[in-house]
Design a protein around this motif. Structure first.
Motif, mmCIF file in Angstrom:
data_model
loop_
_atom_site.group_PDB
_atom_site.id
_atom_site.type_symbol
_atom_site.label_atom_id
_atom_site.label_comp_id
_atom_site.label_asym_id
_atom_site.label_seq_id
_atom_site.Cartn_x
_atom_site.Cartn_y
_atom_site.Cartn_z
ATOM 1 N N SER A 1 0.872 -1.156 0.000
ATOM 2 C CA SER A 1 0.000 0.000 0.000
ATOM 3 C C SER A 1 0.919 1.219 0.000
ATOM 4 O O SER A 1 1.849 1.300 0.802
ATOM 5 C CB SER A 1 -0.874 -0.023 1.252
ATOM 6 O OG SER A 1 -1.642 1.149 1.321
ATOM 7 N N HIS A 2 0.687 2.120 -0.922
ATOM 8 C CA HIS A 2 1.557 3.298 -0.993
ATOM 9 C C HIS A 2 0.774 4.491 -1.517
ATOM 10 O O HIS A 2 -0.377 4.357 -1.942
ATOM 11 C CB HIS A 2 2.767 3.016 -1.894
ATOM 12 C CG HIS A 2 2.438 3.070 -3.348
ATOM 13 N ND1 HIS A 2 2.963 4.005 -4.188
ATOM 14 C CD2 HIS A 2 1.600 2.327 -4.108
ATOM 15 C CE1 HIS A 2 2.483 3.829 -5.407
ATOM 16 N NE2 HIS A 2 1.657 2.818 -5.385
ATOM 17 N N LYS A 3 1.386 5.640 -1.507
ATOM 18 C CA LYS A 3 0.756 6.849 -2.038
ATOM 19 C C LYS A 3 1.281 7.098 -3.439
ATOM 20 O O LYS A 3 2.483 7.108 -3.661
ATOM 21 C CB LYS A 3 1.062 8.049 -1.145
ATOM 22 C CG LYS A 3 0.394 7.938 0.202
ATOM 23 C CD LYS A 3 0.683 9.134 1.073
ATOM 24 C CE LYS A 3 -0.001 8.944 2.412
ATOM 25 N NZ LYS A 3 0.320 10.013 3.341
ATOM 26 N N GLU A 4 0.350 7.288 -4.379
ATOM 27 C CA GLU A 4 0.752 7.610 -5.748
ATOM 28 C C GLU A 4 0.210 8.989 -6.116
ATOM 29 O O GLU A 4 -0.726 9.486 -5.489
ATOM 30 C CB GLU A 4 0.250 6.547 -6.732
ATOM 31 C CG GLU A 4 -1.227 6.438 -6.859
ATOM 32 C CD GLU A 4 -1.658 5.327 -7.811
ATOM 33 O OE1 GLU A 4 -2.783 5.424 -8.309
ATOM 34 O OE2 GLU A 4 -0.904 4.387 -8.065
ATOM 35 N N THR A 5 0.809 9.598 -7.123
ATOM 36 C CA THR A 5 0.381 10.918 -7.574
ATOM 37 C C THR A 5 -1.057 10.852 -8.062
ATOM 38 O O THR A 5 -1.437 9.928 -8.776
ATOM 39 C CB THR A 5 1.296 11.417 -8.713
ATOM 40 O OG1 THR A 5 2.634 11.501 -8.222
ATOM 41 C CG2 THR A 5 0.873 12.796 -9.212
ATOM 42 N N CYS A 6 -1.854 11.806 -7.676
ATOM 43 C CA CYS A 6 -3.256 11.874 -8.092
ATOM 44 C C CYS A 6 -3.315 12.066 -9.609
ATOM 45 O O CYS A 6 -2.681 12.976 -10.151
ATOM 46 C CB CYS A 6 -3.947 13.028 -7.381
ATOM 47 S SG CYS A 6 -5.650 13.309 -7.928
ATOM 48 N N GLY A 7 -4.064 11.208 -10.276
ATOM 49 C CA GLY A 7 -4.194 11.295 -11.730
ATOM 50 C C GLY A 7 -5.058 12.455 -12.181
ATOM 51 O O GLY A 7 -4.945 12.930 -13.311
ATOM 52 N N GLU A 8 -5.917 12.929 -11.308
ATOM 53 C CA GLU A 8 -6.833 14.008 -11.659
ATOM 54 C C GLU A 8 -6.125 15.363 -11.689
ATOM 55 O O GLU A 8 -6.274 16.135 -12.609
ATOM 56 C CB GLU A 8 -7.999 14.036 -10.676
ATOM 57 C CG GLU A 8 -9.126 14.952 -11.070
ATOM 58 C CD GLU A 8 -9.858 14.494 -12.320
ATOM 59 O OE1 GLU A 8 -10.352 15.386 -13.051
ATOM 60 O OE2 GLU A 8 -9.947 13.282 -12.574
#
Length: 101
Positions: A18-25
């Motif tokens: 589980s990790h944080k990814e850049t928001c695609g929006e």
């Protein structure tokens, strides 16, 4: 955890993290259209996601002193997304040899 046999012979493993990814929006810029707060990430620029990571280890890791308690393996660029669209950090995997296996 890895077995002593895996440590001796090497291994290839795939894990889910589980990790944080850049928001695609908002592309990590924290703002949506018309400079309002992005509804997808709530203005954080990042969102929680599940990711599969593959890694491999060479053999002979069971030699004395090679793997100590909580030895860590660094995988560059596979960690959490950077703030405001910055580069991903590094992922650290802690290796433990399970001698009961």
């Amino acid at each position: 955890m890895i077995s002593p046999q895996e440590a001796a012979n090497g291994l290839e493993k795939e894990i889910e993290i589980s990790h944080k990814e850049t928001c695609g929006e908002c592309s990590g810029l924290q703002k949506g259209l018309n400079t309002s707060i992005c509804e997808t990430c709530g203005g954080q620029g990042r969102k929680q996601a599940i990711k599969k990571i593959k890694f491999s280890l060479p053999g002979n890791l069971s030699m004395p002193g090679v793997i100590k308690p909580m030895t860590r393996l660094r995988i560059a660029g596979e960690g959490d997304a950077g703030i405001i669209g910055g580069e991903n950090g590094d992922l650290y995997i802690y290796l433990i040899i399970d001698n009961s296996r």
